[in-house]
Design an enzyme around this catalytic site. Structure first.
Site, PDB file in Angstrom:
ATOM      1  N   SER A  83       1.025  -0.791  -0.123  1.00 44.18           N
ATOM      2  CA  SER A  83       0.319   0.264   0.181  1.00 44.18           C
ATOM      3  C   SER A  83       0.566   1.270  -0.034  1.00 44.18           C
ATOM      4  O   SER A  83       1.536   1.954  -0.474  1.00 44.18           O
ATOM      5  CB  SER A  83      -1.222  -0.263   0.951  1.00 44.18           C
ATOM      6  OG  SER A  83      -1.200   1.179   1.033  1.00 44.18           O
ATOM      7  N   ASP A 222      -2.297   6.501  -3.207  1.00 41.32           N
ATOM      8  CA  ASP A 222      -1.073   5.742  -2.989  1.00 41.32           C
ATOM      9  C   ASP A 222      -0.529   4.928  -3.012  1.00 41.32           C
ATOM     10  O   ASP A 222      -1.242   4.359  -5.366  1.00 41.32           O
ATOM     11  CB  ASP A 222      -1.185   5.339  -1.452  1.00 41.32           C
ATOM     12  CG  ASP A 222      -2.727   4.086  -1.293  1.00 41.32           C
ATOM     13  OD1 ASP A 222      -3.372   4.262  -2.703  1.00 41.32           O
ATOM     14  OD2 ASP A 222      -2.527   3.334  -0.145  1.00 41.32           O
ATOM     15  N   ASP A 224      -0.712   1.100  -3.982  1.00 42.76           N
ATOM     16  CA  ASP A 224      -1.831   0.068  -4.581  1.00 42.76           C
ATOM     17  C   ASP A 224      -3.103   1.176  -5.207  1.00 42.76           C
ATOM     18  O   ASP A 224      -4.275   0.295  -5.439  1.00 42.76           O
ATOM     19  CB  ASP A 224      -2.026  -1.070  -3.776  1.00 42.76           C
ATOM     20  CG  ASP A 224      -2.639  -0.662  -2.516  1.00 42.76           C
ATOM     21  OD1 ASP A 224      -3.802   0.716  -2.214  1.00 42.76           O
ATOM     22  OD2 ASP A 224      -3.405  -1.447  -1.964  1.00 42.76           O
TER      23      ASP A 224
END
Length: 443
Positions: A83, A222, A224
């Protein structure tokens, strides 16, 4: 997070998701981290050893994997991503066949399986692997369908920052196809620059691009692409709390906010709660993690929820946080209002919050120390009804997060520092055989 762990996890999860005597399939996506190649191959080996067929998509946003898992009637989905963390970290997120993240029960069953030797299927039952074309196109069309059909972005200049991550092939193309002129930031991944000085956790680059290009708006994802922060035309950041307020209010006006309620976590600003109450909208809080927001939404029939960090779940469209779909809904709010982002998407004045990420010595377990607990209690008493303190271990990093909220920022800074000092001074306790060896698979 090693290749060995990836292999074992794939094998155990593969056995967990097999149901009945038929061929089973798992969809595997990833972001742009260099270690993704290693973990992708390891997971493929594990899943095929468990007799599952594997479909590889390459780099795609996390919500795209949730969507494809359900759309392709797969038995499971996997996203390889840490992430918003730096490239040196990596992680594995699971989706069930319904496209939702796993329950605690499913996660605990998989974790238990890691502690024993999982059997391998007979050679003739080993799974097959294929890489599919068109997954990017499928996701873009899926996301575009969430945007009101009567609307276009013609005439808007939009900065799109993909954080050198999973959305570098989808984000700017999606916004451009809807009519906007796009200025790209964070679209050149090299395996180690994901989230580096760009994206929703470092929005300064997108803010500067908005100001330098006279853009109407910025979208910062971000690594992902399940989180989003937006930037108004003056170069100021619009966080998840402000976006949720704008989307929820618009939905209520249009009669589309289920039960006139928004779901958020304990980290959302008290200013959000007060603003919603003033506008006839209730707020239900959950523990931190978009998965817990989704669980509450599903259990009670709510359709808008999320986190201050930019995870926004719109269950009329998606099963998990989707930065691009959330951005499209915010754009729709702005277009309907006829006002610039600085007016349409900044809905309330937030109460001051101070955040600290405290790294502590391995084995110290400061939140179990009575001295630390007493420091926290003393400062909670000091704040009383005028503020609050939230202290919790991070679900994605080896840190403890401290949040102090109240009227006086200087006092909050001192309180957060005092709690951090108490934790770093906590004595190290020896690790025992009963220590949990496996972290949660997703957060």
């Amino acid at each position: 997070m090693t290749a060995e762990m990836g292999l074992r996890l794939g094998q155990v999860a593969g056995l967990h998701f097999r149901r009945g005597n038929r061929r089973h399939t798992v969809v595997i996506g990833k972001d742009t981290r260099l270690s993704g190649y290693m973990l992708e191959n390891a997971l493929v080996a594990g899943f095929t050893a468990a007799g599952m067929d594997v479909v590889l998509t390459g780099p795609l946003p996390t919500p795209a994997i949730g969507m494809l898992t359900r759309s392709m009637r797969a038995d499971a989905g996997v996203m390889i991503s840490a992430s918003h963390n730096p490239h040196s970290d990596n992680g594995i997120k699971f989706f069930g066949p319904d496209g939702f993240k796993l329950s605690d029960t499913d996660e605990e069953a998989i974790e238990a399986g890691l502690r024993v030797n999982a059997p391998m299927v007979e050679p003739a039952e080993i799974g097959r692997v294929k890489r599919i074309d068109g997954a990017t196109d499928r996701y873009i069309e899926f996301a575009k369908h969430s945007f009101p059909r009567e609307m276009r972005l013609d005439g808007l200049k939009v900065v799109v920052d993909a954080a050198n991550g999973a959305a570098h092939r989808t984000a700017s193309r999606l916004i451009w196809e809807l009519g906007a002129d796009v200025i790209e930031v964070g679209m050149s991944p090299n395996g180690i620059n994901i989230n580096e000085g760009c994206g929703s956790t470092a929005p300064e680059a997108a803010c500067e691009a908005v100001r330098a290009n006279g853009a109407d708006l910025g979208i910062a994802l971000d690594g992902d692409a399940d989180r989003v922060h937006m930037i108004d035309e003056t170069g100021h950041v619009i966080d998840g709390d402000q976006l949720m307020a704008a989307i929820a209010e618009e939905a209520r006006v249009r009669g589309k906010l289920n039960r006139d309620t928004l779901v958020a976590t304990i980290m959302s600003n008290i200013g959000l709660e007060r603003h919603l109450a003033d506008n006839g909208i209730g707020l239900v809080r959950t523990r931190v993690g978009d998965r817990y927001v989704v669980e509450t939404m599903r259990a009670h029939g709510y359709n808008v929820g999320g986190e201050q960090s930019g995870h926004i779940i719109l269950s009329d469209h998606t099963t998990t946080g989707d930065g691009l779909i959330a951005a499209l809904q915010a754009l729709a709010v702005m277009l309907r209002s006829g006002r610039p982002a600085s007016e349409a998407l900044h809905r309330f004045v937030p109460m001051p919050q101070v955040m600290r990420n405290i790294r502590v010595a391995p084995g110290s377990r400061p939140l179990e120390q009575e001295t630390v607990r007493q420091v926290i209690r003393d400062h909670e008493t000091e704040l009383g009804a005028t503020g609050r303190i939230v202290v919790r271990p991070s679900g994605t990093e080896p840190v403890i997060r401290v949040m102090a909220e109240g009227e006086d920022r200087d006092r909050l800074e001192a309180i957060a520092d005092a709690i951090g000092e108490a934790m770093t001074s906590a004595p190290v306790r020896p690790v025992t055989s009963s220590t949990t060896l496996f972290a949660k698979l997703s957060a």
